[in-house]
Each structure stands twice: as structure tokens, then as C-alpha cells.
Design a protein around this motif. Sequence first.
Motif, PDB file in Angstrom:
ATOM      1  N   PHE A   1       8.185  -0.192 -54.010  1.00 20.01           N
ATOM      2  CA  PHE A   1       7.402   1.022 -54.291  1.00 20.01           C
ATOM      3  C   PHE A   1       8.055   1.812 -55.435  1.00 20.01           C
ATOM      4  O   PHE A   1       8.623   2.889 -55.215  1.00 20.01           O
ATOM      5  CB  PHE A   1       7.308   1.903 -53.043  1.00 20.01           C
TER       6      PHE A   1
ATOM      7  N   GLN B   1       6.601   3.328 -58.129  1.00 18.83           N
ATOM      8  CA  GLN B   1       5.842   4.470 -58.642  1.00 18.83           C
ATOM      9  C   GLN B   1       4.902   5.064 -57.592  1.00 18.83           C
ATOM     10  O   GLN B   1       3.940   5.735 -57.949  1.00 18.83           O
ATOM     11  CB  GLN B   1       5.033   4.044 -59.873  1.00 18.83           C
ATOM     12  N   GLN B   2       5.125   4.795 -56.352  1.00 17.22           N
ATOM     13  CA  GLN B   2       4.286   5.326 -55.276  1.00 17.22           C
ATOM     14  C   GLN B   2       5.147   6.156 -54.320  1.00 17.22           C
ATOM     15  O   GLN B   2       5.644   5.640 -53.315  1.00 17.22           O
ATOM     16  CB  GLN B   2       3.605   4.202 -54.497  1.00 17.22           C
TER      17      GLN B   2
ATOM     18  N   TRP C   1       4.575   8.645 -52.145  1.00 18.10           N
ATOM     19  CA  TRP C   1       4.179   8.860 -50.756  1.00 18.10           C
ATOM     20  C   TRP C   1       4.202   7.572 -49.952  1.00 18.10           C
ATOM     21  O   TRP C   1       4.592   7.569 -48.780  1.00 18.10           O
ATOM     22  CB  TRP C   1       2.791   9.501 -50.694  1.00 18.10           C
ATOM     23  N   LEU C   2       3.785   6.470 -50.553  1.00 15.57           N
ATOM     24  CA  LEU C   2       3.904   5.186 -49.855  1.00 15.57           C
ATOM     25  C   LEU C   2       5.369   4.877 -49.566  1.00 15.57           C
ATOM     26  O   LEU C   2       5.710   4.348 -48.503  1.00 15.57           O
ATOM     27  CB  LEU C   2       3.278   4.069 -50.697  1.00 15.57           C
TER      28      LEU C   2
ATOM     29  N   THR D   1       6.806   4.570 -45.823  1.00  8.82           N
ATOM     30  CA  THR D   1       7.400   3.281 -45.452  1.00  8.82           C
ATOM     31  C   THR D   1       8.818   3.464 -44.927  1.00  8.82           C
ATOM     32  O   THR D   1       9.200   2.881 -43.905  1.00  8.82           O
ATOM     33  CB  THR D   1       7.400   2.329 -46.659  1.00  8.82           C
TER      34      THR D   1
END
Length: 726
Positions: free
Chosen positions: A104, A106-107, A109-110, A114
Motif C-alpha cells: 500500500f 499510496q493508499q 486509509w487502506l 490493514t
Amino acid sequence: MIGSANVPWYKKYSWSRKNFLENYRWIYAPGWSAFIFALRTTIASFLALAIALWLELDSPKWAPMTVWVCARNTSRGETISKAYWRGVGTVFGAIAAVVFVAVFPQQPWLFNITVASFVALCVWCGTCMQSFKAYAMVLSGYTCAIIAFSSINDPHGTFMMAMARTTYILLGVWCDSFVGRFFDVNIDKNARTQLNNNLKFAICETIQSVVNMLSKDEKMVLHSQELLTSVISFDNSIEFRQIEMNGNDHTGDHAHAALFSVTAVLARSMGLSIRMQHFKNVTADFASIIPNVQECLKRILDSIENDHDFNLDQSYLNKLRWECRQHITDSFYKKIDTETPDKGAKQREIVFNDRILFRKLSELLGEIEVTLEEYHKSSHPIKNDHFKFHVSAPLNFDLAWKNGLRTFVAMISASLMWYMTGWNMGGTMVSLTGMGCARFCLFENPAQVTFGWFKGTFWALLAGSILTLYLIPPLGNFESLCMALFIPTMLGGLGIANLKTLPVSASYAAYLPYMLQLDNQVRLNESTFFNNSLALLMGIFFAIASFRIIYPYSPLKTRLHLRQMLLKKMHALASVSFYKRSPRIWLFQTAALLVNMVRQLSGESNTKLIHAYSQGTVAVMMIGLNILRLHSMIDHDVVTEDIKILLRIVLRRISKYSGKYGRTVAVCHVVVKRLREREKSEKNLALRMEIIAAVSCLTVIADSLDKNKAFLDVTHPFLLKEDSDI
């Protein structure tokens, strides 16, 4: 009141001053073992810090933190075990952090969800585990969070940060082990002596309890319930004694087996005691053998206490066991006086009761023989012994789900605050939130731990501020730094060694190095110090708030849940599809629940309530043993199909028992009556023996269910009438 009013004010002041000084005796007059523990751990933490500074690692504080987190004053084996599993958990957590940062990039919130889910999963698994394996699992979770959130500003350096974090932990573990070697004098001999003494105490107390219960001492039944809790607690410490002992023998495995046999002896002796109270009419044959059994057990007890050979007494015990069986066989050929129908029926009932008691006494003596054999093998190790003994502990999935949800919500809440404020220490705050939740889930009652943990963190903040802002800046070498840190760290070690101050001191000693920015090139200024401190406090705050708000701890609800677990296990054991289980496993798991139940009642002052809970748990334990025996009868071909049908009816009723109605008890009594009638006309000797065993099992089941129906009614909390205001 008049007398107290006439006491001079200076005497009252003197008394309060005396109590004040006594409360802090652990500081100015500690015990020798506490002082050695604090000194050993302080030296190990200084050594870890010195090596970390010499290697010019970017965050040396984690090395002494590891030493203090692993520090345990109870036993050296416990410290070694915790250090080992800390290393294992760190490695897995570092691997997970590298993977998540790579997946992850550039994500945000993911990534946050996670990592929070991973920490919650580790907490869930850790709650279901025992000992320091649980610690390793939760450690891997918050290690992943610390590495992952610390490398957000430099994702390319995640691998190096993971390697550095692993290096800190392994360095702290090595330093603690290295320094501990200089203080571990005769650790192998002392561990074997302590293990043997504890095992001897458990066996002697058990044998004495059996002797007293054979005398129909009802108080010894309560004493046996208390002894069960101490046996389980001792069983949990054998793992650490085994680590302290050099060599590859299986002394610990035989000690485990001996304690499991002790549990079986206590359960069977309590079952025999119930039968002796239930069967009022017995012959003189059974009454005459009891003194012989008691005398033999007393001789064995004396031999064990004085470390003498008990082989001859053990052989005589085996002889008494076969004598019980001979009495059962002779009773089938005994002539019954049939002058009147009533007299003949009464004599048949007496003979039948005798057979049941002789059979159960024979089983009890056989279990005592097994206990003595395992004790001898444990105290006299055998070369090339490959014996292994392991039983899994019961799993509390309900608590695991609660802890996992608490951790996830706390970390997501901290992440929301981070994104709303844009605080540069927000990632650290989120990782420390996961760390706090993971540590709290290891305790049975997190509500009692959270306040002490916060208090210890506050004291660490206060001591760290004085050291960082006033004492450390003028220092120019490592020796003077150690002199400045010696007293604060020694206080933490002495507090850990004191049981009353353990929760506060554990967090104080662990977080004190975190408050100090110990590095070769950097001096900590006030702004950075308060940022780090605030991140730690906010992380602890979110963790405490999560455990206080989401499923808040309630003693009544916790006891109710434990009773529901007991009833569910009894239902599962009685069901046809789930009966293949070892009696020893059943005894261990129910005894572990008994220990948990007693811990939940530790704050209660009413001994009647504690005894009622203990009696109910032990009743379920004995019901389960007899259910397993009934399943064994159904599974074999000795019993005829009509009898199997009757036993299946009883088991089906038990699998649906709720404690509200007396139908299950009534069915047991009806089946007992029919089996007694069947035994009178049966010609097959083997079948008659099985009928006797079935009647014996059903008698205990009916009696236990009837006397503990309020305890087994899990639709409401179990309270005695005089305790309804609890």
C-alpha cells in the motif's frame, strides 16, 4: 469510640507515619532477591544501551526497553521464555511491516485499516493462546505497527528500519541472558529442588485430603476445591522450571502427568465422598476396608515427606485395590436373606450400594498409583526417556473477539485524530495505541490493569522530564549517564519485584527509556520531548478508552460467561457426536476454568459465594467424568441395546439441560430405578458389572445436577440470597 477519642494526636500521627513508611519498605529495605533482580536487570539494560550507542543505532532506547519488558522476578525461566518469544514475535512483525508498506504505497486509509486489522488479528490469536506464546503473537502485531507507521515518511527505508528494530530486540534479549548468567548460581539444582518440593506438596496435600474425605469430612471437599486451583497454578509454572533445568530429560513432562493425576484423584475422591453420603445403607465389608486404606495412605504420605522409598506401601495399595474387586465378585454369590420381601429387597439394595462404592474406591486407588509412579519418575529422572505430555488449554473465543474489536476501534480512532490534526507524531501515536491494546489483552481483567498502567506511564513521564531536561544535558560520557539513570531504573526493578506495585512499576520501567532521547549525535529539546510524551500518553489514552467503553469489564457478566462456557462444554460432552475426549483433558480444561472463576472472585469478601462457585464448577467436572464413562459403555458391546437406549435418553436430556427444570434429574432417577431392577434378574456377570457402573455414574450426575441447578441456570447471574445486592 470513647477510647479512640482520648488518644493523643501525636500517637495518631506516629501510627500513620509508621504505616506510611511500611508501605514504602520495598524501596529502603528490599528483600535480597528483589535487590539482586533490580541490580541484574539494571546492569543488563545499561549494557544493552552501551552496545546500541557503540553501534551508532538510530534509536538505542529500544534495547534497554526490551530488557525491562522481559524482566520477570518470579523465575529465571520465565524471563528466558519471555525473551525468546519476544524475539520470535519481533521477527514476524518486522516481516509483516515490510510487506504492508510495499503493498500500500499510496493508499493511506487502506494501509491504516490493514495494519489495524493485522494487529487486531494478532490480539485475537494471542487471547486464544497461553503463556508467552500469546505475548509473541501480540508483539508481532504492534511491532508491525511501530515499524510500518515509523517508515511512512521514508518508505524506501522500511527494510533497514525493520532490521534495526529486530537488532534492538535481539540485542536486549542477548544482554539480559548474558548478564543473567553471572547471577544464576546453581540454577539447575535450585529449579529441580523447587519443582520437586512443589510436586511433593501437591501430592501430600492430595493424599491427606483423600484420607480425610474417607472419614466423611465434608470440609475437606471444600479444601480439595481450593487445592485444585493451586495445582493448576503450579502446573503453569512447570514450563519455566523445565527451562531452568539443564539437560534434555523429561522431568517436566512427568511432573505435568503427576499433576494431572492429582486432579483426577481429587475429582474421584470427591465423587466417592458424594456416593458415601448418598448411600446410607452399606455392609460392614466396605466400612472395614476404609481404615486399611487410610493407614496405607498415611504410611505413603510419611514416606514421601521424609523422602523414603514407598514401593512396599504402593504394593499394598495395589493389593487393597484388588481386594475391592474381590469384594465385588464375592457379592454376586452372597446369599440374600429372603424371609420377608421387604428384608430381602433392603439387603439387595445394601449389597448393590457396596458394589458401587468398592468399584469407585478401586478406581481411586488405581489413580493414586499412577500419581505415585509419575512422581517417582519426575523426582528420579531416567536416561533416554522419551515421555512427552501435553494438553491444550480451553479457548475463550468470546474474549478474543472482544479484544480484537477493541484494538481495531482504538487504532482507527487514533488514525482519525492523526488525519484531522496533521500531527507529525500521529503515526507514533497510532502504533503506541496498538501497543497498549496488545498489552492489555494479555490480562484477564484489563479494567484493573489500565489505571495502574496509566499511572506508571505518568511516573515515567515525570522521571523522564527531570532526567531529560535537567540531568542528562550536562553529561558528556556514558559513565556519568549510567550514574544519573541508576536510581530511577533501580526503583523500577524494585517495584517490579514487589507484588503490590507490579502493574505501575512494569509500565514505568518499560516506558522510562522511551522518554529519554538517547543518541550519539542528538540532544533532546523541550519541544521534541513533549511531542514524544504526548504521543505516548495519547496512545495509552485511546487504548484505555477502548477497553473501558467497548464491552466494559463487569465481574457479574464475566462470571456468567464462564458459567455459560461450562454449561456449553457439558452439553457438547453429552452430545453423541462429540464424546471422544480423554477424561484427563476434560479435567484439565474444567480445572482451568475453575482457576479463572476463582480469580474473578478474588475481590469478594463473602467466602460462601466463592465456595458456591467452586462447588458448582467441580460438580460440572464430575458430571463430565461420568458422562464420558456412559459414552464408553454405549461404545462397547458389553451393554445390551435396551440399556444403551436408556443411557442415550439420559445423555440427550443432559445435552439440553438448562437448570430451570428438574426433568433431567427425574429421568436419571427413573433410569437408575430401572437399572437396579434389571441387575437383580441379570445372569451375565460382566453385564451386571456394567449396570453397577452405570447406576454409579447416574447417581453422581443426578445428585450434582440437583444440588447445583441454580449455578447451572445461566439465564441470570448466580448470586446467593444474602448476596443479592452485589
